[in-house]
Design a protein around this motif. Sequence first.
Motif, PDB file in Angstrom:
ATOM      1  N   MET A 152       0.901  -1.408  -0.034  1.00  0.00           N
ATOM      2  CA  MET A 152       0.103   0.044  -0.092  1.00  0.00           C
ATOM      3  C   MET A 152       0.897   1.299   0.000  1.00  0.00           C
ATOM      4  SD  MET A 152      -3.079   0.837   2.322  1.00  0.00           S
ATOM      5  CE  MET A 152      -4.101   2.502   2.484  1.00  0.00           C
ATOM      6  N   GLY A 153       0.604   2.254  -0.687  1.00  0.00           N
ATOM      7  CA  GLY A 153       1.377   3.258  -1.088  1.00  0.00           C
ATOM      8  C   GLY A 153       1.037   4.135   0.405  1.00  0.00           C
ATOM      9  N   ASP A 154       1.874   5.187   0.576  1.00  0.00           N
ATOM     10  CA  ASP A 154       2.011   6.015   1.845  1.00  0.00           C
ATOM     11  C   ASP A 154       1.442   7.307   1.389  1.00  0.00           C
ATOM     12  OD1 ASP A 154       3.583   4.140   3.200  1.00  0.00           O
ATOM     13  OD2 ASP A 154       5.486   5.332   3.332  1.00  0.00           O
ATOM     14  N   LEU A 155       0.787   7.907   2.475  1.00  0.00           N
ATOM     15  CA  LEU A 155       0.168   9.379   2.169  1.00  0.00           C
ATOM     16  C   LEU A 155       0.787  10.384   2.836  1.00  0.00           C
ATOM     17  CD1 LEU A 155      -2.056  10.964   1.057  1.00  0.00           C
ATOM     18  CD2 LEU A 155      -3.242  10.460   3.345  1.00  0.00           C
ATOM     19  N   LEU A 156       1.632  11.461   1.887  1.00  0.00           N
ATOM     20  CA  LEU A 156       2.485  12.362   2.472  1.00  0.00           C
ATOM     21  C   LEU A 156       1.475  13.615   2.585  1.00  0.00           C
ATOM     22  CD1 LEU A 156       5.450  12.139  -0.063  1.00  0.00           C
ATOM     23  CD2 LEU A 156       5.188  11.042   2.238  1.00  0.00           C
ATOM     24  N   LEU A 157       1.653  14.284   3.816  1.00  0.00           N
ATOM     25  CA  LEU A 157       1.071  15.367   4.357  1.00  0.00           C
ATOM     26  C   LEU A 157       1.951  16.682   4.431  1.00  0.00           C
ATOM     27  CD1 LEU A 157      -0.999  13.977   7.218  1.00  0.00           C
ATOM     28  CD2 LEU A 157      -1.522  13.724   4.636  1.00  0.00           C
ATOM     29  N   ILE A 158       1.687  17.682   3.703  1.00  0.00           N
ATOM     30  CA  ILE A 158       2.663  18.748   3.758  1.00  0.00           C
ATOM     31  C   ILE A 158       1.382  20.075   4.440  1.00  0.00           C
ATOM     32  CG2 ILE A 158       3.620  20.625   2.290  1.00  0.00           C
ATOM     33  CD1 ILE A 158       4.195  18.600   0.414  1.00  0.00           C
ATOM     34  N   ARG A 159       2.125  20.604   5.456  1.00  0.00           N
ATOM     35  CA  ARG A 159       1.369  21.712   5.839  1.00  0.00           C
ATOM     36  C   ARG A 159       2.104  23.000   5.108  1.00  0.00           C
ATOM     37  NH1 ARG A 159       1.526  25.273  11.423  1.00  0.00           N
ATOM     38  NH2 ARG A 159      -0.019  26.879  10.778  1.00  0.00           N
ATOM     39  N   HIS A 160       0.936  24.203   4.317  1.00  0.00           N
ATOM     40  CA  HIS A 160       1.763  25.069   3.861  1.00  0.00           C
ATOM     41  C   HIS A 160       2.690  25.862   4.569  1.00  0.00           C
ATOM     42  CE1 HIS A 160      -0.427  27.913   6.239  1.00  0.00           C
ATOM     43  NE2 HIS A 160      -1.515  27.211   6.334  1.00  0.00           N
ATOM     44  N   GLY A 161       3.422  26.571   3.789  1.00  0.00           N
ATOM     45  CA  GLY A 161       4.591  27.762   4.557  1.00  0.00           C
ATOM     46  C   GLY A 161       3.857  28.684   5.280  1.00  0.00           C
ATOM     47  N   GLU A 162       4.808  29.289   6.263  1.00  0.00           N
ATOM     48  CA  GLU A 162       4.270  30.299   6.952  1.00  0.00           C
ATOM     49  C   GLU A 162       3.363  31.667   5.953  1.00  0.00           C
ATOM     50  OE1 GLU A 162       7.139  32.722   9.846  1.00  0.00           O
ATOM     51  OE2 GLU A 162       6.804  33.764   8.269  1.00  0.00           O
ATOM     52  N   THR A 163       2.391  32.158   6.891  1.00  0.00           N
ATOM     53  CA  THR A 163       1.731  33.411   6.522  1.00  0.00           C
ATOM     54  C   THR A 163       1.800  34.258   7.689  1.00  0.00           C
ATOM     55  OG1 THR A 163      -0.512  32.839   7.706  1.00  0.00           O
ATOM     56  CG2 THR A 163      -0.076  31.740   5.232  1.00  0.00           C
ATOM     57  N   GLU A 164       1.480  35.644   7.472  1.00  0.00           N
ATOM     58  CA  GLU A 164       1.369  36.545   8.437  1.00  0.00           C
ATOM     59  C   GLU A 164       0.803  35.836   9.794  1.00  0.00           C
ATOM     60  OE1 GLU A 164       0.097  41.082   9.081  1.00  0.00           O
ATOM     61  OE2 GLU A 164      -0.123  40.357   7.256  1.00  0.00           O
ATOM     62  N   TRP A 165      -0.328  35.433   9.421  1.00  0.00           N
ATOM     63  CA  TRP A 165      -1.317  35.123  10.678  1.00  0.00           C
ATOM     64  C   TRP A 165      -0.703  33.872  11.309  1.00  0.00           C
ATOM     65  CZ3 TRP A 165      -7.273  35.960   9.681  1.00  0.00           C
ATOM     66  CH2 TRP A 165      -7.651  37.349   9.453  1.00  0.00           C
ATOM     67  N   SER A 166      -0.313  32.825  10.571  1.00  0.00           N
ATOM     68  CA  SER A 166       0.282  31.614  11.320  1.00  0.00           C
ATOM     69  C   SER A 166       1.610  31.977  12.074  1.00  0.00           C
ATOM     70  CB  SER A 166       0.825  30.527  10.238  1.00  0.00           C
ATOM     71  OG  SER A 166       1.970  30.694   9.236  1.00  0.00           O
ATOM     72  N   ALA A 167       2.191  32.952  11.785  1.00  0.00           N
ATOM     73  CA  ALA A 167       3.582  33.268  12.297  1.00  0.00           C
ATOM     74  C   ALA A 167       3.122  33.893  13.744  1.00  0.00           C
ATOM     75  CB  ALA A 167       4.374  34.455  11.513  1.00  0.00           C
ATOM     76  N   THR A 168       1.856  34.525  13.936  1.00  0.00           N
ATOM     77  CA  THR A 168       1.587  34.954  15.093  1.00  0.00           C
ATOM     78  C   THR A 168       0.281  34.381  15.857  1.00  0.00           C
ATOM     79  OG1 THR A 168       0.110  36.547  13.791  1.00  0.00           O
ATOM     80  CG2 THR A 168       2.134  37.353  14.396  1.00  0.00           C
ATOM     81  N   GLY A 169       0.271  33.168  15.466  1.00  0.00           N
ATOM     82  CA  GLY A 169      -0.823  32.336  16.041  1.00  0.00           C
ATOM     83  C   GLY A 169      -2.415  32.616  15.886  1.00  0.00           C
ATOM     84  N   ARG A 170      -2.533  33.374  15.065  1.00  0.00           N
ATOM     85  CA  ARG A 170      -3.929  33.919  14.782  1.00  0.00           C
ATOM     86  C   ARG A 170      -4.786  32.560  13.907  1.00  0.00           C
ATOM     87  NH1 ARG A 170      -3.842  39.877  12.221  1.00  0.00           N
ATOM     88  NH2 ARG A 170      -6.199  39.460  12.249  1.00  0.00           N
ATOM     89  N   HIS A 171      -5.858  32.297  14.295  1.00  0.00           N
ATOM     90  CA  HIS A 171      -6.665  31.277  13.610  1.00  0.00           C
ATOM     91  C   HIS A 171      -6.857  31.640  12.310  1.00  0.00           C
ATOM     92  CE1 HIS A 171      -7.569  29.958  17.850  1.00  0.00           C
ATOM     93  NE2 HIS A 171      -7.219  28.594  17.133  1.00  0.00           N
TER      94      HIS A 171
END
Length: 201
Positions: free
Chosen positions: A1-20
Amino acid sequence: MGDLLLIRHGETEWSATGRHTGRTDLPLTPAGEAEARTLAPYFADHSFSFVLTSPLRRARHTAELAGLHGAVSDDDLCEWDYGGYEGLTTAHVQETRPDWSLWRDGVPPHPDGRPGESAEDVGRRADRVLARITPLLAAGEPDGVVVAHAHLLRVLTARYLGLPPADGRLFRLTTGTVGRLSTEHGLPVIAGWNQRPLPRT
């Protein structure tokens, strides 16, 4: 069975400051673009049975910069809809709701009328994604790739492992990283998490 690779997108202005950041369609920051580019060695010279991405541009741009061309957009891979807590940090919410947990308590409606989502709502979307891709992986096809968002991918991981959606809280996922869902002796496992390519020497 093949694996599933999961990628979280790169940083945004809001992710850098913990905003939902749910449905707000923010671009990557320069640092986020650099994170995405560093992922390219993971995928060079590999073919995949599918590459799926959230329709939001921070995920689509990450896929492009990582060298994952021809990705197909899937609306079920949008980030958790945070409703009235869109753009707020957990600390801000807890000023008025000290015991609040996204995973347990959900969110209030957005002023525009959107009800937001609970963990169970996001779990149903994750289940639909898994129902579509599991037959491809089980058929012995090459690995597959999903490029999306932290909370959505954490819920998807919980559901892949047969856990309740709210158990996604157990899997912290940082920007610009790769996770690998696999099997061992026929059972679902996490084979890698929060991985970044090693720098070239």
